[in-house]
Design a protein around this motif. Structure first.
Motif, PDB file in Angstrom:
ATOM      1  N   UNK A 155       0.804  -1.213   0.000  1.00  0.00           N
ATOM      2  CA  UNK A 155       0.000   0.000   0.000  1.00  0.00           C
ATOM      3  C   UNK A 155       0.835   1.259   0.000  1.00  0.00           C
ATOM      4  N   UNK A 156       2.010   1.227   0.601  1.00  0.00           N
ATOM      5  CA  UNK A 156       2.856   2.422   0.640  1.00  0.00           C
ATOM      6  C   UNK A 156       3.491   2.721  -0.702  1.00  0.00           C
ATOM      7  N   UNK A 157       3.499   1.764  -1.659  1.00  0.00           N
ATOM      8  CA  UNK A 157       4.075   2.017  -2.976  1.00  0.00           C
ATOM      9  C   UNK A 157       3.234   2.957  -3.819  1.00  0.00           C
ATOM     10  N   UNK A 158       1.999   3.176  -3.447  1.00  0.00           N
ATOM     11  CA  UNK A 158       1.134   4.065  -4.221  1.00  0.00           C
ATOM     12  C   UNK A 158       1.372   5.532  -3.883  1.00  0.00           C
ATOM     13  N   UNK A 159       1.698   5.814  -2.648  1.00  0.00           N
ATOM     14  CA  UNK A 159       1.703   7.190  -2.160  1.00  0.00           C
ATOM     15  C   UNK A 159       3.078   7.808  -2.383  1.00  0.00           C
ATOM     16  N   UNK A 160       3.101   8.969  -3.027  1.00  0.00           N
ATOM     17  CA  UNK A 160       4.308   9.743  -3.231  1.00  0.00           C
ATOM     18  C   UNK A 160       4.036  11.184  -2.815  1.00  0.00           C
ATOM     19  N   UNK A 161       5.067  12.008  -2.892  1.00  0.00           N
ATOM     20  CA  UNK A 161       4.906  13.412  -2.520  1.00  0.00           C
ATOM     21  C   UNK A 161       4.194  14.211  -3.613  1.00  0.00           C
ATOM     22  N   UNK A 162       4.122  13.669  -4.840  1.00  0.00           N
ATOM     23  CA  UNK A 162       3.466  14.364  -5.936  1.00  0.00           C
ATOM     24  C   UNK A 162       2.003  13.948  -6.007  1.00  0.00           C
ATOM     25  N   UNK A 163       1.123  14.917  -6.065  1.00  0.00           N
ATOM     26  CA  UNK A 163      -0.297  14.632  -6.130  1.00  0.00           C
ATOM     27  C   UNK A 163      -0.625  14.036  -7.491  1.00  0.00           C
ATOM     28  N   UNK A 164      -1.345  12.929  -7.490  1.00  0.00           N
ATOM     29  CA  UNK A 164      -1.757  12.269  -8.722  1.00  0.00           C
ATOM     30  C   UNK A 164      -0.915  11.083  -9.113  1.00  0.00           C
ATOM     31  N   UNK A 220      -7.846  17.871   7.989  1.00  0.00           N
ATOM     32  CA  UNK A 220      -8.131  17.149   6.764  1.00  0.00           C
ATOM     33  C   UNK A 220      -7.074  16.115   6.472  1.00  0.00           C
ATOM     34  N   UNK A 221      -7.320  15.303   5.465  1.00  0.00           N
ATOM     35  CA  UNK A 221      -6.410  14.232   5.116  1.00  0.00           C
ATOM     36  C   UNK A 221      -5.408  14.667   4.072  1.00  0.00           C
ATOM     37  N   UNK A 222      -4.522  13.764   3.705  1.00  0.00           N
ATOM     38  CA  UNK A 222      -3.534  14.000   2.677  1.00  0.00           C
ATOM     39  C   UNK A 222      -4.195  13.899   1.312  1.00  0.00           C
ATOM     40  N   UNK A 223      -4.053  14.950   0.477  1.00  0.00           N
ATOM     41  CA  UNK A 223      -4.718  14.962  -0.823  1.00  0.00           C
ATOM     42  C   UNK A 223      -4.241  13.824  -1.709  1.00  0.00           C
ATOM     43  N   UNK A 224      -2.950  13.564  -1.687  1.00  0.00           N
ATOM     44  CA  UNK A 224      -2.425  12.494  -2.532  1.00  0.00           C
ATOM     45  C   UNK A 224      -2.978  11.144  -2.108  1.00  0.00           C
ATOM     46  N   UNK A 225      -3.013  10.880  -0.806  1.00  0.00           N
ATOM     47  CA  UNK A 225      -3.533   9.594  -0.347  1.00  0.00           C
ATOM     48  C   UNK A 225      -5.015   9.454  -0.672  1.00  0.00           C
ATOM     49  N   UNK A 226      -5.775  10.533  -0.512  1.00  0.00           N
ATOM     50  CA  UNK A 226      -7.201  10.455  -0.790  1.00  0.00           C
ATOM     51  C   UNK A 226      -7.474  10.281  -2.279  1.00  0.00           C
ATOM     52  N   UNK A 227      -6.697  10.933  -3.132  1.00  0.00           N
ATOM     53  CA  UNK A 227      -6.871  10.737  -4.570  1.00  0.00           C
ATOM     54  C   UNK A 227      -6.534   9.307  -4.966  1.00  0.00           C
ATOM     55  N   UNK A 228      -5.500   8.762  -4.349  1.00  0.00           N
ATOM     56  CA  UNK A 228      -5.155   7.377  -4.638  1.00  0.00           C
ATOM     57  C   UNK A 228      -6.273   6.434  -4.208  1.00  0.00           C
ATOM     58  N   UNK A 229      -6.844   6.678  -3.027  1.00  0.00           N
ATOM     59  CA  UNK A 229      -7.953   5.853  -2.562  1.00  0.00           C
ATOM     60  C   UNK A 229      -9.164   5.998  -3.483  1.00  0.00           C
ATOM     61  N   UNK A 230      -9.469   7.213  -3.918  1.00  0.00           N
ATOM     62  CA  UNK A 230     -10.596   7.418  -4.827  1.00  0.00           C
ATOM     63  C   UNK A 230     -10.410   6.644  -6.125  1.00  0.00           C
ATOM     64  N   UNK A 231      -9.198   6.679  -6.668  1.00  0.00           N
ATOM     65  CA  UNK A 231      -8.951   5.937  -7.903  1.00  0.00           C
ATOM     66  C   UNK A 231      -9.053   4.434  -7.670  1.00  0.00           C
ATOM     67  N   UNK A 232      -8.608   3.965  -6.519  1.00  0.00           N
ATOM     68  CA  UNK A 232      -8.714   2.541  -6.208  1.00  0.00           C
ATOM     69  C   UNK A 232     -10.178   2.124  -6.092  1.00  0.00           C
ATOM     70  N   UNK A 233     -11.006   2.974  -5.492  1.00  0.00           N
ATOM     71  CA  UNK A 233     -12.429   2.662  -5.380  1.00  0.00           C
ATOM     72  C   UNK A 233     -13.087   2.597  -6.753  1.00  0.00           C
ATOM     73  N   UNK A 234     -12.715   3.510  -7.653  1.00  0.00           N
ATOM     74  CA  UNK A 234     -13.293   3.518  -9.002  1.00  0.00           C
ATOM     75  C   UNK A 234     -12.862   2.283  -9.779  1.00  0.00           C
TER      76      UNK A 234
END
Length: 647
Positions: free
Chosen positions: A230-239, A278-292
Motif C-alpha cells: 500500500x505504501x508504494x502508491x503514495x508519493x509526494x506528488x499529487x496524482x 483534513x487528510x492528505x490529498x495524494x492519499x485520498x486521490x489514490x484511494x478514490x482511484x482505487x475505489x473507481x
C-alpha cells in the motif's frame, strides 16, 4: 474455447529497435575510422633515407603507396612503414629499380564521406532516443516512470506456494477455496448467474500468514499473481498514486484472470476526512482511484483483489462495502491444533529426534502466531547445530521456547550475592502465589538466570487457549503480579524494597485499568466504556470528556484493585512462609526450576534428577529437570523485571 487476442506491437519495442539501429551505425563508423590504421599496426617505422637506401640496395620486395605513407616489405620478409616528403618522387625510384608496387587513392569513398558528415547527427539522435526511452517507456524506474505501477508479477517459476504450505487457518482457507475454484473454472459459476467476489480482505494480527495465504491462492489457481504494498502508491506528488493504480489495473487486465495482492492496504485505504486539518490529498486521490477501479463503470473481469491488513478499524467504509471487498476473511492466531500443524509444516526440512512431540510444543506455546512458530523451529535448529547434534531434540525446542518467550540468557553479567538473593525471594513470591491461587495459569518455570531485560522471571502458561477473561481470574492475576513486591517487603521490610517490581506495577496497572475502563468489572464505575475518554490523559481526546469526579473515581477503583491484589499476595506469603523460604533457597541452589520441581521444593523434597544426567555424549539433550548450581555453568545476571505480560 478462449482464443488469443491480437495485440498491437507496443511502442516501446519500436523505440528499442530504432535505438539498436543507431547504435549499430555508430559502431560501423568507429570501425571505419580505426580500420585504416589496423594494416600498419604490425609494421616497423623507418626514416625516408633508410627507405631510399633499401631501394638502392635491392632490399625491397614490393611496396604500397597510400598518400604520404609508404609501406614496403623487405627481402627479410618484414614490413616497414615510412612517411615520404611532399616533393619526393617515390614512384620514379620504384620504377627505376623495377620494384612492384601499388598505389591507393587519397580520396575517401562517398559512403565514408557521408558517414563522417552524418556521424554527429546520428550521435545526437541516439542520445535523444535513449533519454526518451528512459523518460517515457524504457522502464518504470526512469525519470518520468514514477507514474507506473510498482506491482511485481510472480509466477510458478518463482516458487509455488499451495494450501499444503499453509496450516492452522482451515476456516480461512475454506472461505477462499471458492475464489480458487472460480479462477480454475469460471463457467461453473457464470452459467448459474453467480458472480465471484471481486475482493477479499484478509484481517488478522501480524505474523498469522495473510501474505502466505494470498500466495497460496495464486499457487492453487495457477494464475499470475501481482503483489504490491500500500505504501508504494503514495508519493509526494499529487496524482502519482492514482496513476499507479490505473497502470496496475491495466497490467492486471492484460493478464486476466489474475490476482492482485495489496499488502498493508491501510497505508492507502485510511478513512477519508479523519484527523486534524483534513487528510492528505495524494492519499485520498489514490484511494478514490482505487475505489473507481474496483467497482466503477468499467468491469474488471477476471481480476480479483486480495488485500491484507491488521488494522481494519482505520479503513474507509467505502472500501469495505459489497462490490469492492465483498468477503472479509479473519486470519486469527492458531489454536493448539493449528499450532501443531504449523510446526509440522516448518519442521519438514528439520531432522527431529525421537523424543520430539510437536503436540507438547504446541500446547506450551499459546498465543504464538505462525511467524513465531517458524522462528521457534529455526531457533531450535540453530541451538542443535551449535552443539554439533545431527538432529533436533526436545531440549532444543525447550531452550528455544525459553529464548523466544523470556529472552536470551545473559551470562556475561555477574550479580552480587545480595542481588541474587533478593531476586530469588522476589520470584519465589510470584511462584508461590501463582500456585496457591486456582484461577491463575499453571506456573511453567521459575528462574533467577537473567533473560532479556529481567534479572529473574516466572512464566505461567494456560492449559488451554484463553478466549475470555473473568473477573475472579483478573483479581487473582493481580495478586500474582504484585506478589514480587509483597515478597520483598515480607523478607526485607518496607524500607528495603527495590525498584525490581517496576515491571510488575506497570502490568498490574494495565490490567486494572482494562477491568475498570473497558470490561465493566467495577461496580462503582459501572458498565460504561471509558477507554476512549481515558486517552485524554495523554492528550488525545476522542470526542467526549469525563468529569473530574469520574476520573477520580476511576483512579480510586484502579488503585483499589491493585491494593487488594497486593494484600492477597502478602496474606498467602505470610501463611506459607516456610514453603516460601524453601522455594527461595531452592532457586538460589538450582537457579531454574520447572513447575513440578517447584512443588517438590516447596514440600521440602529435592527436585527430581534425571537418571542419565551424566550421560552427556549419547547425542541426546540433557534433562530439563533442575541441576544443582555446582554442576551448572557460571550463572549470569540481568535486570529485575518481575512477571512477564500474560499471554
Amino acid at each position: 474455447m478462449r482464443f488469443p487476442t491480437l495485440r498491437r506491437p507496443p511502442l516501446g519495442n519500436a523505440r528499442n529497435f530504432a535505438f539498436w539501429i543507431v547504435l549499430g551505425l555508430l559502431v560501423l563508423a568507429l570501425f571505419q575510422l580505426v580500420g585504416g590504421g589496423q594494416s600498419t599496426a604490425n609494421s616497423s617505422e623507418v626514416s625516408y633515407s633508410q627507405f631510399v637506401d633499401a631501394i638502392e640496395g635491392n632490399e625491397v620486395a614490393n611496396a604500397r603507396v597510400d598518400g604520404e605513407r609508404v609501406t614496403y616489405r623487405g627481402t627479410d620478409g618484414r614490413d616497414y612503414t615510412t612517411i615520404m616528403p611532399r616533393d619526393a618522387e617515390v614512384t620514379d625510384l620504384l620504377l627505376a629499380s623495377d620494384i612492384p608496387f601499388e598505389a591507393k587513392s587519397q580520396e575517401t569513398s562517398g559512403f565514408q564521406a557521408l558517414l563522417f558528415n552524418l556521424l554527429p547527427i546520428l550521435l545526437l539522435i541516439g542520445v535523444w532516443i535513449f533519454f526518451m526511452q528512459r523518460m517515457q517507456g524504457g522502464g518504470k524506474g526512469g525519470a518520468m516512470g514514477f507514474g507506473k505501477s510498482k506491482a511485481k508479477l510472480l509466477t510458478e517459476k518463482h516458487g509455488r506456494v499451495t494450501f499444503d504450505d499453509v496450516a492452522g487457518i482451515d476456516e480461512a482457507k475454506e472461505e477462499l477455496e471458492e475464489i480458487v475454484e472460480f479462477l480454475r473454472n469460471p463457467q461453473k459459476f457464470s452459467r448459474l448467474g453467480g458472480k465471484i467476489p471481486k475482493g477479499a480482505l484478509l484481517v488478522g494480527p501480524p505474523g498469522t500468514g495473510k501474505t502466505l495465504l494470498a500466495r497460496a491462492i495464486a499457487g492453487e489457481a495457477g494464475v499470475p499473481f501481482f503483489t504490491i504494498s500500500g505504501s508504494d502508491f503514495v508519493e509526494m506528488f499529487v496524482g502519482v498514486g492514482a496513476s499507479r493504480v490505473r497502470d496496475m489495473f491495466a497490467d492486471a487486465k492484460k493478464n486476466a484472470p489474475c490476482i492482485v495482492f495489496i499488502d498493508e492496504i491501510d497505508a492507502v485505504g485510511r478513512a477519508r476526512g479523519s484527523g486534524y486539518g483534513g487528510g492528505n490529498d495524494e492519499r485520498e486521490q489514490t484511494l478514490n482511484q482505487l475505489l473507481v477501479e474496483m467497482d466503477g463503470f468499467e468491469a474488471n473481469e477476471g481480476v480479483i483483489i486480495v488485500a491484507a491488513t491488521n488494522r481494519r478499524d482505520v479503513l474507509d467504509p467505502a472500501l469495505l462495502r459489497p462490490g469492492r471487498f465483498d468477503r472479509q476473511v479473519t486470519v486469527p492466531n492458531p489454536d493448539i491444533k493449528g499450532r501443531e500443524k504449523i510446526l509440522g509444516v516448518h519442521a519438514r526440512k528439520t531432522p527431529l529426534g525421537p523424543d520430539v512431540d510437536l503436540r507438547i510444543i504446541a500446547r506450551g506455546t499459546p498465543g504464538f502466531s505462525g511467524a513465531d512458530l517458524a522462528n521457534l523451529v529455526n531457533e531450535s535448529a540453530l541451538m542443535a547445530a551449535r552443539v554439533g547434534r545431527r538432529f533436533v531434540t526436545m531440549e532444543d525446542f525447550e531452550s528455544a521456547k525459553d529464548k523466544v518467550m523470556m529472552g536470551a540468557e545473559r551470562r556475561s553479567m555477574v550479580m552480587t550475592a545480595e542481588q541474587k538473593e533478593m531476586t530469588a525471594y522476589h520470584e519465589a513470591g510470584h511462584a508461590i502465589v501463582g500456585i496457591s491461587l486456582p484461577k491463575c495459569d499453571p506456573v511453567y518455570k521459575a528462574t533467577i538466570i537473567p533473560r532479556g531485560g529481567a534479572l529473574g522471571m516466572v512464566m505461567s502458561l494456560p492449559e488451554m487457549d484463553r478466549l475470555n477473561m473473568f473477573k475472579d481470574e483478573c483479581h487473582q492475576r493481580l495478586a500474582m503480579t504484585m506478589a514480587g513486591k509483597a515478597a520483598e517487603i515480607f523478607k526485607y521490610g518496607e524500607d528495603a524494597v527495590s525498584n525490581g517490581p517496576a515491571g510488575d506495577i506497570q502490568q498490574a496497572s494495565q490490567l486494572a485499568r482494562a477491568m475498570v475502563l473497558r470490561w465493566g468489572m467495577s461496580d462503582k464505575v459501572g458498565n460504561i466504556d471509558y477507554a476512549e475518554a481515558a486517552e485524554g490523559y495523554s492528550g488525545n481526546t476522542a470526542g467526549f470528556s469525563v468529569s473530574a469526579n469520574t476520573k477520580e473515581l476511576i483512579e480510586e477503583e484502579v488503585r483499589g484493585f491493585i491494593q487488594r491484589g497486593y494484600d492477597k499476595a502478602a496474606e498467602i506469603i505470610r501463611e506459607k512462609s516456610e514453603e516460601f523460604e524453601r522455594l527461595a533457597q531452592g532457586l538460589l541452589e538450582y537457579e531454574t526450576l520447572t513447575g513440578e520441581e517447584i512443588k517438590r521444593v516447596m514440600r521440602g523434597e529435592p527436585p527430581h534428577l534425571s537418571n542419565d544426567e551424566d550421560d552427556k555424549d549419547d547425542g541426546s539433550a540433557p534433562s530439563v529437570t533442575a541441576v544443582p548450581k555446582a554442576k551448572r555453568r557460571k550463572p549470569s545476571s540481568g535486570d529485575e523485571g518481575g512477571l512477564p505480560e500474560p499471554t
